[in-house]
Design a protein around this motif. Structure first.
Motif, PDB file in Angstrom:
ATOM      1  N   GLU A   1       0.819  -1.218   0.000  1.00  0.00           N
ATOM      2  CA  GLU A   1       0.000   0.000   0.000  1.00  0.00           C
ATOM      3  C   GLU A   1       0.853   1.269   0.000  1.00  0.00           C
ATOM      4  O   GLU A   1       0.426   2.321  -0.499  1.00  0.00           O
ATOM      5  N   LEU A   2       2.069   1.181   0.552  1.00  0.00           N
ATOM      6  CA  LEU A   2       2.910   2.368   0.670  1.00  0.00           C
ATOM      7  C   LEU A   2       3.422   2.868  -0.676  1.00  0.00           C
ATOM      8  O   LEU A   2       3.929   3.994  -0.764  1.00  0.00           O
ATOM      9  N   ASN A   3       3.291   2.069  -1.720  1.00  0.00           N
ATOM     10  CA  ASN A   3       3.683   2.539  -3.048  1.00  0.00           C
ATOM     11  C   ASN A   3       2.859   3.733  -3.506  1.00  0.00           C
ATOM     12  O   ASN A   3       3.257   4.448  -4.430  1.00  0.00           O
ATOM     13  N   ILE A   4       1.746   3.981  -2.849  1.00  0.00           N
ATOM     14  CA  ILE A   4       0.924   5.132  -3.230  1.00  0.00           C
ATOM     15  C   ILE A   4       1.627   6.443  -2.908  1.00  0.00           C
ATOM     16  O   ILE A   4       1.277   7.497  -3.444  1.00  0.00           O
ATOM     17  N   ALA A   5       2.650   6.403  -2.057  1.00  0.00           N
ATOM     18  CA  ALA A   5       3.354   7.616  -1.648  1.00  0.00           C
ATOM     19  C   ALA A   5       4.266   8.167  -2.731  1.00  0.00           C
ATOM     20  O   ALA A   5       4.814   9.267  -2.583  1.00  0.00           O
ATOM     21  N   LEU A   6       4.444   7.438  -3.819  1.00  0.00           N
ATOM     22  CA  LEU A   6       5.132   7.963  -5.001  1.00  0.00           C
ATOM     23  C   LEU A   6       4.461   7.372  -6.238  1.00  0.00           C
ATOM     24  O   LEU A   6       5.048   6.655  -7.030  1.00  0.00           O
ATOM     25  N   MET A   7       3.185   7.683  -6.362  1.00  0.00           N
ATOM     26  CA  MET A   7       2.381   7.212  -7.495  1.00  0.00           C
ATOM     27  C   MET A   7       2.348   8.309  -8.553  1.00  0.00           C
ATOM     28  O   MET A   7       1.839   9.404  -8.302  1.00  0.00           O
ATOM     29  N   PRO A   8       2.910   8.086  -9.728  1.00  0.00           N
ATOM     30  CA  PRO A   8       3.001   9.166 -10.716  1.00  0.00           C
ATOM     31  C   PRO A   8       1.633   9.686 -11.137  1.00  0.00           C
ATOM     32  O   PRO A   8       0.696   8.918 -11.351  1.00  0.00           O
ATOM     33  N   GLY A   9       1.542  10.999 -11.212  1.00  0.00           N
ATOM     34  CA  GLY A   9       0.324  11.638 -11.685  1.00  0.00           C
ATOM     35  C   GLY A   9      -0.793  11.722 -10.677  1.00  0.00           C
ATOM     36  O   GLY A   9      -1.798  12.399 -10.923  1.00  0.00           O
ATOM     37  N   LEU A  10      -0.662  11.069  -9.530  1.00  0.00           N
ATOM     38  CA  LEU A  10      -1.737  11.076  -8.541  1.00  0.00           C
ATOM     39  C   LEU A  10      -1.763  12.391  -7.778  1.00  0.00           C
ATOM     40  O   LEU A  10      -2.820  12.965  -7.536  1.00  0.00           O
ATOM     41  N   VAL A  11      -0.601  12.867  -7.378  1.00  0.00           N
ATOM     42  CA  VAL A  11      -0.451  14.178  -6.760  1.00  0.00           C
ATOM     43  C   VAL A  11       0.296  15.065  -7.742  1.00  0.00           C
ATOM     44  O   VAL A  11       1.344  14.667  -8.268  1.00  0.00           O
ATOM     45  N   THR A  12      -0.226  16.241  -8.010  1.00  0.00           N
ATOM     46  CA  THR A  12       0.405  17.133  -8.987  1.00  0.00           C
ATOM     47  C   THR A  12       0.693  18.524  -8.424  1.00  0.00           C
ATOM     48  O   THR A  12       1.060  19.424  -9.170  1.00  0.00           O
ATOM     49  N   SER A  13       0.544  18.692  -7.100  1.00  0.00           N
ATOM     50  CA  SER A  13       0.891  19.961  -6.466  1.00  0.00           C
ATOM     51  C   SER A  13       1.125  19.717  -4.981  1.00  0.00           C
ATOM     52  O   SER A  13       0.628  18.739  -4.408  1.00  0.00           O
ATOM     53  N   TYR A  14       1.868  20.608  -4.356  1.00  0.00           N
ATOM     54  CA  TYR A  14       2.089  20.505  -2.907  1.00  0.00           C
ATOM     55  C   TYR A  14       0.778  20.659  -2.152  1.00  0.00           C
ATOM     56  O   TYR A  14       0.544  19.983  -1.145  1.00  0.00           O
ATOM     57  N   GLU A  15      -0.079  21.546  -2.630  1.00  0.00           N
ATOM     58  CA  GLU A  15      -1.351  21.769  -1.951  1.00  0.00           C
ATOM     59  C   GLU A  15      -2.170  20.486  -1.916  1.00  0.00           C
ATOM     60  O   GLU A  15      -2.774  20.138  -0.893  1.00  0.00           O
ATOM     61  N   GLN A  16      -2.173  19.765  -3.016  1.00  0.00           N
ATOM     62  CA  GLN A  16      -2.913  18.509  -3.074  1.00  0.00           C
ATOM     63  C   GLN A  16      -2.287  17.472  -2.145  1.00  0.00           C
ATOM     64  O   GLN A  16      -2.997  16.762  -1.428  1.00  0.00           O
ATOM     65  N   GLY A  17      -0.956  17.389  -2.142  1.00  0.00           N
ATOM     66  CA  GLY A  17      -0.286  16.433  -1.268  1.00  0.00           C
ATOM     67  C   GLY A  17      -0.590  16.681   0.198  1.00  0.00           C
ATOM     68  O   GLY A  17      -0.943  15.749   0.936  1.00  0.00           O
ATOM     69  N   PHE A  18      -0.492  17.918   0.623  1.00  0.00           N
ATOM     70  CA  PHE A  18      -0.743  18.214   2.025  1.00  0.00           C
ATOM     71  C   PHE A  18      -2.219  18.123   2.385  1.00  0.00           C
ATOM     72  O   PHE A  18      -2.566  17.951   3.556  1.00  0.00           O
TER      73      PHE A  18
END
Length: 348
Positions: free
Chosen positions: A116-133
């Motif tokens: 499940e931890l592979n989601i922490a570097l899933m390409p294209g899933l997060v595209t900005s810092y605001e979205q990540g946080f």
């Protein structure tokens, strides 16, 4: 959860994040000072001196100094940069066993142990810092924090890093550019996307990238702006695609503490550690954004040509990632599929 005190839930809900860094100057007590505990913080990144050097080492040292000060010296820390205490990929297992106290660790590196931890570097899933946080206060944040807690690691501080692309042979901007290239993607999922785009992938931790670029073992690497600076890849690169505007590569790198170690501490020390960890997240965000800007200047001075991604190009990468990496991840288990669904709810 069987514990009455769930630190991850408190951290995800953001109850500590808004407190000022100087707000607990009176938190230290005689009870703290009676018994001193020395803890070890390990990470793979280069060391720093004062305000200079890799911010990931600096954030560990700031955390250590602040907790030591507020605990009246009851909690002390030794920081071991550059994988000097133990090898990079051994750190997560050591945390889970209680053999390592703390680590500033890209959790996607542990995807082999905990898929499940592979989601922490899933390409294209997060595209900005605001979205990540924004994950932190969403269902995906709670799920990710609780998963780490169940696996023996307590998230203390969350940091997101955008990816830039350094290349020795030709620039990498659109998916068409990677055909036939040897590229380091940084995670299994990024590698799946790159393979789908026609590249050959090479798996290496970031502290081994310089030698790989120098010898030609890789043509191009995708990693954070900070790693591109700290590992001096401008010396072996001719092209740089920055993450300062847009990126398809965002990596979660938390400061983790062994649950076994955490639960042995008194409740007031646990609370102090979580509070300081939440407070320094803003420092990490400011530092990584500064590196995103500075990396272009450094590479230009070294003679490299620099490029930026636009939204349309990021969407091309995202489309390939959705049909390759996302699909593969969701098929691994019902829990992986659930994590992906929760993450997709958090938009930019």
């Amino acid at each position: 959860m069987t514990q009455a005190f769930n630190p991850t839930r408190r951290l995800v809900c953001g109850t500590l994040a808004s407190l000022p860094l100087v707000g607990l100057s009176g938190f230290a007590s005689n009870a703290f000072a009676q018994n001193s505990t020395a803890l070890k913080i390990s990470h793979q990144f280069p060391g720093s001196t004062g305000n200079d050097g890799d911010f990931r080492d600096r954030i560990c040292r700031i955390f250590a100094a602040e907790v030591e000060k507020r605990s009246g010296g009851a909690l002390k820390f030794n920081v071991y940069p550059g994988s000097s205490l133990m090898k990079t990929n051994a750190q997560f297992s050591a945390l889970r066993r209680g053999a390592l106290d703390m680590s500033f660790f890209p959790v996607s590196y542990a995807g082999g142990e905990v898929p499940e931890l592979n989601i922490a570097l899933m390409p294209g899933l997060v595209t900005s810092y605001e979205q990540g946080f924004a994950w932190k206060n969403g269902e995906i944040g709670k799920a990710l924090n609780d998963l780490l807690f169940d696996k023996g690691a307590v998230p203390i501080t969350w940091v997101w890093e955008a990816g830039s692309i350094a290349s020795k042979t030709k620039p990498v901007i659109s998916p068409d550019d990677v055909k036939g290239m040897k590229i380091r993607g940084g995670s299994r999922e990024v590698d799946l996307m790159l393979k789908a785009a026609g590249s050959a992938v090479v798996t290496l931790p970031s502290n081994e990238l310089y030698a790989a670029m120098q010898t030609g073992a890789v043509d191009s690497v995708i990693t954070s702006s900070t790693s591109l600076l700290s590992f001096r890849l401008e010396e072996v690169s001719k092209h740089l695609t920055t993450g300062r505007s847009k990126s398809f590569w965002f990596m979660a790198v938390p400061l983790l503490m062994s649950r076994a170690v955490f639960e042995k501490l008194p409740k007031d020390q646990q609370t102090l550690i979580l509070q300081v960890g939440a407070e320094i997240e803003k420092y990490g965000l400011d530092a990584v954004k500064t590196d995103d800007r500075n990396v272009a200047t450094v590479y230009q001075k070294a003679g490299a040509k620099t490029y930026d991604l636009d939204a349309a190009t990021v969407e091309k990468w995202r489309a390939i990632a959705r049909d390759s990496a996302w699909k593969d991840y969701a098929a691994k288990s019902p829990n992986c599929a659930r994590f992906l669904q929760l993450a997709e709810k958090v938009t930019g």
